[in-house]
Design an enzyme around this catalytic site. Structure first.
Site, PDB file in Angstrom:
ATOM      1  N   LYS A 153     -25.244  83.525 -50.473  1.00  9.92           N
ATOM      2  CA  LYS A 153     -23.815  83.294 -50.911  1.00  9.92           C
ATOM      3  C   LYS A 153     -23.645  83.957 -52.248  1.00  9.92           C
ATOM      4  O   LYS A 153     -23.938  83.565 -53.331  1.00  9.92           O
ATOM      5  CB  LYS A 153     -23.609  81.799 -51.051  1.00  9.92           C
ATOM      6  CG  LYS A 153     -22.173  81.529 -50.928  1.00  9.92           C
ATOM      7  CD  LYS A 153     -21.152  81.879 -51.669  1.00  9.92           C
ATOM      8  CE  LYS A 153     -21.106  81.426 -53.237  1.00  9.92           C
ATOM      9  NZ  LYS A 153     -20.290  82.229 -54.028  1.00  9.92           N
ATOM     10  N   GLU A 160     -32.179  79.955 -62.387  1.00  7.22           N
ATOM     11  CA  GLU A 160     -32.236  81.073 -63.413  1.00  7.22           C
ATOM     12  C   GLU A 160     -30.633  80.901 -64.200  1.00  7.22           C
ATOM     13  O   GLU A 160     -29.681  81.346 -63.552  1.00  7.22           O
ATOM     14  CB  GLU A 160     -32.226  82.458 -62.885  1.00  7.22           C
ATOM     15  CG  GLU A 160     -33.657  82.422 -62.259  1.00  7.22           C
ATOM     16  CD  GLU A 160     -34.841  82.735 -63.175  1.00  7.22           C
ATOM     17  OE1 GLU A 160     -34.515  82.663 -64.487  1.00  7.22           O
ATOM     18  OE2 GLU A 160     -36.103  82.509 -62.666  1.00  7.22           O
ATOM     19  N   CYS A 205     -27.872  88.112 -68.848  1.00  5.69           N
ATOM     20  CA  CYS A 205     -28.067  86.729 -69.081  1.00  5.69           C
ATOM     21  C   CYS A 205     -28.961  86.994 -70.483  1.00  5.69           C
ATOM     22  O   CYS A 205     -29.049  85.825 -71.214  1.00  5.69           O
ATOM     23  CB  CYS A 205     -28.871  86.237 -68.025  1.00  5.69           C
ATOM     24  SG  CYS A 205     -30.227  87.166 -67.276  1.00  5.69           S
ATOM     25  N   GLU A 257     -22.337  80.990 -74.429  1.00 10.10           N
ATOM     26  CA  GLU A 257     -22.280  82.402 -73.783  1.00 10.10           C
ATOM     27  C   GLU A 257     -20.892  82.827 -73.906  1.00 10.10           C
ATOM     28  O   GLU A 257     -20.035  82.196 -73.470  1.00 10.10           O
ATOM     29  CB  GLU A 257     -22.617  82.332 -72.476  1.00 10.10           C
ATOM     30  CG  GLU A 257     -24.209  82.474 -72.106  1.00 10.10           C
ATOM     31  CD  GLU A 257     -24.679  82.574 -70.866  1.00 10.10           C
ATOM     32  OE1 GLU A 257     -24.341  81.902 -69.940  1.00 10.10           O
ATOM     33  OE2 GLU A 257     -25.373  83.555 -70.713  1.00 10.10           O
TER      34      GLU A 257
HETATM   35  P1  NAD Z   1     -21.385  80.854 -61.995  1.00 10.64           P
HETATM   36  O1  NAD Z   1     -22.268  79.691 -62.179  1.00 10.64           O
HETATM   37  O2  NAD Z   1     -19.930  80.725 -62.373  1.00 10.64           O
HETATM   38  O3  NAD Z   1     -21.558  81.264 -60.481  1.00 10.64           O
HETATM   39  C1  NAD Z   1     -22.815  81.758 -59.957  1.00 10.64           C
HETATM   40  C2  NAD Z   1     -22.708  81.660 -58.300  1.00 10.64           C
HETATM   41  O4  NAD Z   1     -22.356  80.087 -58.199  1.00 10.64           O
HETATM   42  C3  NAD Z   1     -21.381  82.028 -57.668  1.00 10.64           C
HETATM   43  O5  NAD Z   1     -21.925  82.725 -56.351  1.00 10.64           O
HETATM   44  C4  NAD Z   1     -20.468  81.089 -57.506  1.00 10.64           C
HETATM   45  O6  NAD Z   1     -19.553  81.182 -56.489  1.00 10.64           O
HETATM   46  C5  NAD Z   1     -21.411  79.942 -57.293  1.00 10.64           C
HETATM   47  N1  NAD Z   1     -20.910  78.578 -57.557  1.00 10.64           N
HETATM   48  C6  NAD Z   1     -19.825  77.955 -58.496  1.00 10.64           C
HETATM   49  N2  NAD Z   1     -19.911  76.607 -58.403  1.00 10.64           N
HETATM   50  C7  NAD Z   1     -20.731  76.386 -57.389  1.00 10.64           C
HETATM   51  C8  NAD Z   1     -21.247  74.974 -56.995  1.00 10.64           C
HETATM   52  N3  NAD Z   1     -20.804  73.749 -57.397  1.00 10.64           N
HETATM   53  N4  NAD Z   1     -22.064  74.769 -56.073  1.00 10.64           N
HETATM   54  C9  NAD Z   1     -22.578  75.932 -55.517  1.00 10.64           C
HETATM   55  N5  NAD Z   1     -22.430  77.227 -55.876  1.00 10.64           N
HETATM   56  C10 NAD Z   1     -21.296  77.129 -56.880  1.00 10.64           C
HETATM   57  O7  NAD Z   1     -21.953  82.041 -62.924  1.00 10.64           O
HETATM   58  P2  NAD Z   1     -21.230  83.519 -62.833  1.00 10.64           P
HETATM   59  O8  NAD Z   1     -20.042  83.430 -63.793  1.00 10.64           O
HETATM   60  O9  NAD Z   1     -21.132  84.041 -61.619  1.00 10.64           O
HETATM   61  O10 NAD Z   1     -22.631  84.378 -63.768  1.00 10.64           O
HETATM   62  C11 NAD Z   1     -22.684  84.414 -64.953  1.00 10.64           C
HETATM   63  C12 NAD Z   1     -23.583  83.457 -65.568  1.00 10.64           C
HETATM   64  O11 NAD Z   1     -25.084  83.713 -64.737  1.00 10.64           O
HETATM   65  C13 NAD Z   1     -24.008  83.577 -66.899  1.00 10.64           C
HETATM   66  O12 NAD Z   1     -24.185  82.230 -67.439  1.00 10.64           O
HETATM   67  C14 NAD Z   1     -25.501  83.989 -66.857  1.00 10.64           C
HETATM   68  O13 NAD Z   1     -26.056  84.050 -68.315  1.00 10.64           O
HETATM   69  C15 NAD Z   1     -26.218  83.710 -65.703  1.00 10.64           C
HETATM   70  N6  NAD Z   1     -27.068  84.635 -65.183  1.00 10.64           N
HETATM   71  C16 NAD Z   1     -28.591  84.218 -65.215  1.00 10.64           C
HETATM   72  C17 NAD Z   1     -29.389  85.070 -65.124  1.00 10.64           C
HETATM   73  C18 NAD Z   1     -30.993  84.656 -64.940  1.00 10.64           C
HETATM   74  O14 NAD Z   1     -31.791  85.170 -64.683  1.00 10.64           O
HETATM   75  N7  NAD Z   1     -31.337  83.507 -65.731  1.00 10.64           N
HETATM   76  C19 NAD Z   1     -29.088  86.258 -64.369  1.00 10.64           C
HETATM   77  C20 NAD Z   1     -27.846  86.418 -64.429  1.00 10.64           C
HETATM   78  C21 NAD Z   1     -27.025  85.716 -64.770  1.00 10.64           C
END
Ligand code: NAD
Length: 501
Positions: free
Chosen positions: A199, A273, A307, A404
């Site tokens: 997803k 992650e 990230c 962040e």
């Molecule tokens: P997000 O948490 O808003 O969304 C990530 C994913 O989760 C999306 O596909 C979203 O649709 C889904 N999602 C949202 N709510 C959900 C729920 N309740 N249940 C299941 N899925 C759900 O994050 P984002 O804004 O897309 O990405 C940015 C974030 O990702 C930043 O915090 C960044 O630091 C982090 N990130 C971490 C890494 C790592 O390896 N640690 C790598 C890349 C990004």
């Protein structure tokens, strides 16, 4: 179309891309499908225009996808020799490269990032990642174990372990490196013999949907990889589905916590992650010529939407003034513009919503007393552009130092001693990445164990490698991706105890 030279502007959007954008579809059970009928728009961050209309998977679609993954797991996939899994993964890697320019253009269109980044990271590094993980499929092994049981007397035992695929994997990915993150999850899962429902983030589903087409073309059995699109509601339905055995999530710490709680309700295995707030610690004895590359890659790569981006710069007082002047000069010279022109270093952030988040964080930082060092303007024209910004005087407990921003923004703070630097570096709830810049190897070896972070780079920053475990301490996550250990995220260990006389 094969990939163009990384630093060359495309002569135009490929006709393959324009025809794909007309009707991108999900992949469920080997079929391209539009799902239950609900849809949502995907926007181009460079100008805000609608790029494509994409299915929004409802519960029934998620159910279909999980059932298809289960059927494949119990059927063709588990019966397939590991060497055949390797061959299919290698084929997929080749197809990613063969369609590399199209994938790179799609990524830049939906995410806004530089076409150079799309080519090098989203496409080429994803293909390499698949190849690396493909090799592990044939190297999964258990152990033989001596055991000390002596009951009933005279009985002998030998035990061994088997590594078995954990089952159906729900892979949920963020928008910042959409294709790369999808591959980071799919590749080890497939190598381990699992099946997957992916997803992608709602802002950037398109390259994952195109990847789904390439999965079919590579010849994977139906249902081994499924791609459903939608927002957090679709993700939540997937996480809750009783047919899912394992959740692998990359995204924000807030969403990760919700997913972790849900996973524990059903005692499902989970890898998280999450976010970061990486410190970069610059000592007096560093090679100052590295400051440019350090900030280019460490802070501003992917317009700061990384990230493990360095967002808190700590500079020892002996070089503070000189470094500050250098940094101001470097950042002022960054070119801001659309990602399709590789000459630009700073591109739009991913969405209108995220644009609001970054600009609000900058305003709040100023209201909280931080001093902006720069006054740069951004292009007009409806894109989600944010100017790069460096701050001094940010308070250690302020939101700017603790939360962040996920944009081209960092704080700069002077320090005196090593002890002070360590305390400052660790002063956050995150622990994903950190870097130390010095010529003193003794200092490095003493400091590394004191920094609470999943990765510590030395005289470099933001360099992940497929062979190097990657993940977070503290609230930056649970588990590690990459390396041979990544397979363990997708394997169960079964002990087999054999009695003989
Ligand atoms: P997000 O948490 O808003 O969304 C990530 C994913 O989760 C999306 O596909 C979203 O649709 C889904 N999602 C949202 N709510 C959900 C729920 N309740 N249940 C299941 N899925 C759900 O994050 P984002 O804004 O897309 O990405 C940015 C974030 O990702 C930043 O915090 C960044 O630091 C982090 N990130 C971490 C890494 C790592 O390896 N640690 C790598 C890349 C990004």
């Amino acid at each position: 179309m094969r990939i163009g030279a990384p630093d060359q502007a495309p002569s135009g959007i490929s006709t393959d891309v324009t025809s794909f954008l007309r009707k991108p579809q999900m992949l469920i059970g080997g079929k391209s499908v539009s799902g239950s009928g609900e849809t949502f728009d995907v926007h181009n961050p460079a100008d805000g225009s609608v790029l494509a209309n994409v299915p929004s998977a409802g519960k029934a679609d998620v159910d279909d996808a999980v059932k298809a993954a289960r059927a494949a797991l119990d059927g063709a996939w588990s019966g397939m020799p590991a060497a055949e899994r390797t061959r299919l993964m290698l084929k997929l890697a080749d197809l990613i490269e063969e369609n590399g320019e199209e994938l790179a253009q799609l990524e830049t269109l939906e995410n806004g990032k530089s076409i150079m980044m799309s080519r090098l990271i989203e496409v080429l590094s994803s293909a390499e990642y698949l190849r690396y993980m493909a090799g592990w499929a044939t190297k999964i092994r258990g152990e033989t174990l001596d055991v000390s049981i002596a009951i009933p007397p005279g009985t002998k035992y030998t035990a061994f372990t088997r590594k078995e695929p954990v089952g159906v994997v729900a892979a949920i990915t963020p928008w910042n490196f959409p294709l790369n993150m999808a591959v980071w999850k799919i590749a080890p899962a497939l190598a381990a013999g699992c099946t997957v429902v992916l997803k992608p983030a709602e802002e950037t589903p398109l390259t994952s949907m195109r990847l789904a087409e390439l999965v079919r073309e590579a010849g994977f059995p139906d249902g081994v990889v499924n791609v459903v699109t939608g927002d957090g509601g679709t993700g939540a339905a997937l996480v809750k589905h009783p047919g899912v055995n394992k959740i692998t999530f990359t995204g924000s710490t807030e969403t990760g916590k919700l997913i972790g709680i849900q996973a524990m309700q059903d005692v499902k295995s989970v890898t998280l992650e999450l976010g970061g707030k990486a410190p970069m610690v610059f000592f007096d004895d560093m090679d100052l010529s590295l400051l440019g590359p350090a900030t280019g890659i460490g802070v501003f790569l992917n317009t700061g939407q990384t990230c493990c981006a360095g967002t808190r710069l700590y500079i020892q007082k002996g070089i503070y003034e000189e470094a500050l002047a250098t940094l101001k000069g470097i950042v002022s010279s960054l070119s801001i513009g659309p990602g399709l022109d590789p000459a630009h270093h700073i591109n739009p952030v991913v969405s209108a919503k995220h644009h609001k988040h970054v600009t609000s964080a900058v305003k709040k930082g100023i209201a909280d007393g931080a001093t902006p060092l720069l006054d740069l303007s951004v292009p007009n024209g409806g894109g989600y552009f944010v100017a790069p910004q460096l701050f001094t005087d940010a308070r250690s407990g302020s939101s700017l130092m603790q939360d962040e921003v996920f944009g081209p923004v960092a704080t700069i703070t002077p320090f005196d001693s090593e002890d002070e630097a360590v305390a400052m570096a660790n002063d956050t709830r995150f622990g994903l990445g950190a870097s130390v810049w010095t010529r003193d190897i003794n200092r490095v070896m003493n400091l590394v164990p004191r920094i609470k972070s999943g990765t510590v780079w030395v005289n470099s920053h933001n360099i992940p490698d497929q062979n190097m475990p990657f993940g977070g301490f503290k609230q930056s996550g649970l588990g590690r991706e990459h390396g041979s250990g990544a397979l363990d995220n997708y394997l169960e260990t079964k002990s087999v105890c054999v009695a003989y006389s």
